[in-house]
Design an enzyme around this catalytic site. Structure first.
Site, PDB file in Angstrom:
ATOM      1  N   CYS A   1       2.460  -8.685   4.739  1.00 24.90           N
ATOM      2  CA  CYS A   1       3.361  -9.695   4.202  1.00 24.90           C
ATOM      3  C   CYS A   1       2.601 -10.963   3.822  1.00 24.90           C
ATOM      4  O   CYS A   1       1.549 -11.266   4.383  1.00 24.90           O
ATOM      5  CB  CYS A   1       4.415 -10.055   5.233  1.00 24.90           C
ATOM      6  SG  CYS A   1       5.461  -8.690   5.744  1.00 24.90           S
TER       7      CYS A   1
ATOM      8  N   ASN B   1       0.863  -1.169   0.000  1.00 16.72           N
ATOM      9  CA  ASN B   1       0.000   0.000   0.000  1.00 16.72           C
ATOM     10  C   ASN B   1       0.905   1.226   0.000  1.00 16.72           C
ATOM     11  O   ASN B   1       1.978   1.196   0.602  1.00 16.72           O
ATOM     12  CB  ASN B   1      -0.878  -0.038   1.256  1.00 16.72           C
ATOM     13  CG  ASN B   1      -1.970   0.973   1.245  1.00 16.72           C
ATOM     14  OD1 ASN B   1      -1.711   2.171   1.304  1.00 16.72           O
ATOM     15  ND2 ASN B   1      -3.195   0.498   1.186  1.00 16.72           N
TER      16      ASN B   1
ATOM     17  N   GLU C   1       3.303 -14.064   4.459  1.00 14.12           N
ATOM     18  CA  GLU C   1       3.182 -15.040   5.544  1.00 14.12           C
ATOM     19  C   GLU C   1       1.979 -14.725   6.425  1.00 14.12           C
ATOM     20  O   GLU C   1       1.228 -15.620   6.817  1.00 14.12           O
ATOM     21  CB  GLU C   1       4.452 -15.041   6.406  1.00 14.12           C
ATOM     22  CG  GLU C   1       5.708 -15.430   5.648  1.00 14.12           C
ATOM     23  CD  GLU C   1       6.472 -14.265   5.033  1.00 14.12           C
ATOM     24  OE1 GLU C   1       7.699 -14.375   4.899  1.00 14.12           O
ATOM     25  OE2 GLU C   1       5.840 -13.238   4.673  1.00 14.12           O
TER      26      GLU C   1
ATOM     27  N   TYR D   1       2.794   2.680   3.603  1.00 12.25           N
ATOM     28  CA  TYR D   1       3.517   1.431   3.860  1.00 12.25           C
ATOM     29  C   TYR D   1       3.011   0.592   5.037  1.00 12.25           C
ATOM     30  O   TYR D   1       2.862  -0.615   4.885  1.00 12.25           O
ATOM     31  CB  TYR D   1       5.024   1.696   4.030  1.00 12.25           C
ATOM     32  CG  TYR D   1       5.747   1.757   2.709  1.00 12.25           C
ATOM     33  CD1 TYR D   1       5.965   0.629   1.958  1.00 12.25           C
ATOM     34  CD2 TYR D   1       6.194   2.978   2.216  1.00 12.25           C
ATOM     35  CE1 TYR D   1       6.620   0.681   0.737  1.00 12.25           C
ATOM     36  CE2 TYR D   1       6.854   3.051   0.995  1.00 12.25           C
ATOM     37  CZ  TYR D   1       7.060   1.897   0.259  1.00 12.25           C
ATOM     38  OH  TYR D   1       7.708   1.964  -0.940  1.00 12.25           O
TER      39      TYR D   1
END
Length: 160
Positions: free
Chosen positions: A73, A65, A75, A68
């Site tokens: 992430c 985005n 995961e 930030y």
């Protein structure tokens, strides 16, 4: 005063081909989903695939985005999705692959600190280790039998 030594142990495979057929398949799912990453800012695409004890595989890719901190992430996308859709299933193993659209990644790239903590939360919740395989685009694959090898000094609800 005393000195405390913390040891960690990983298994290194020369390539994806050295993994078992099932582990290769899980990593291939991570490689495929990596293509769906939305990474226009970092140009760094990550894919994750999680095998649950019910046989289901849940995948995630990083989603960036312009603001930030609002991105997520791969995961955590995968692990939170598994918790939302299969709340009673245990995570058996996770495969992670990362690659840059600007530089070829040939060394294993582990999860970031925030992802390590999130993986640990689920490992702690389920009271069972999660095997973690990670690699770049090509080259060696590292395996950890538990997130505790990557995050040896863990933080859990017992500290609260």
């Amino acid at each position: 005063m005393k000195e405390i030594n913390i040891n960690t142990q990983l298994i290194a495979f020369e390539s994806l081909n050295e993994l078992s057929t099932n582990d290769q398949s899980l990593m291939q799912r991570a490689i495929e989903i990596r293509k769906n990453a939305y990474a226009p800012y970092s140009k760094f695409k990550v894919g994750a695939a999680i095998l649950l004890d019910n046989g289901q595989v849940v995948v995630g890719s990083n989603q960036e985005n312009a603001a930030y901190p609002s991105g997520l992430c791969a995961e955590r996308v995968a692990i939170f999705q598994s918790g939302a859709v299969y709340p009673d299933a245990k995570i058996v193993k996770m495969a992670i692959t990362a690659g840059s659209t600007e530089n070829k990644t040939t060394k294993p790239i582990p999860p970031c600190g925030a992802c390590r903590q999130s993986i640990f939360e689920y490992e702690f919740k389920q009271d069972a280790d999660i095997e973690i395989f990670f690699m770049g685009e090509t080259g060696e694959v590292y395996k950890s039998n538990s997130i505790k090898n990557l995050l040896p000094l863990t933080f859990d609800k017992n500290f609260l």
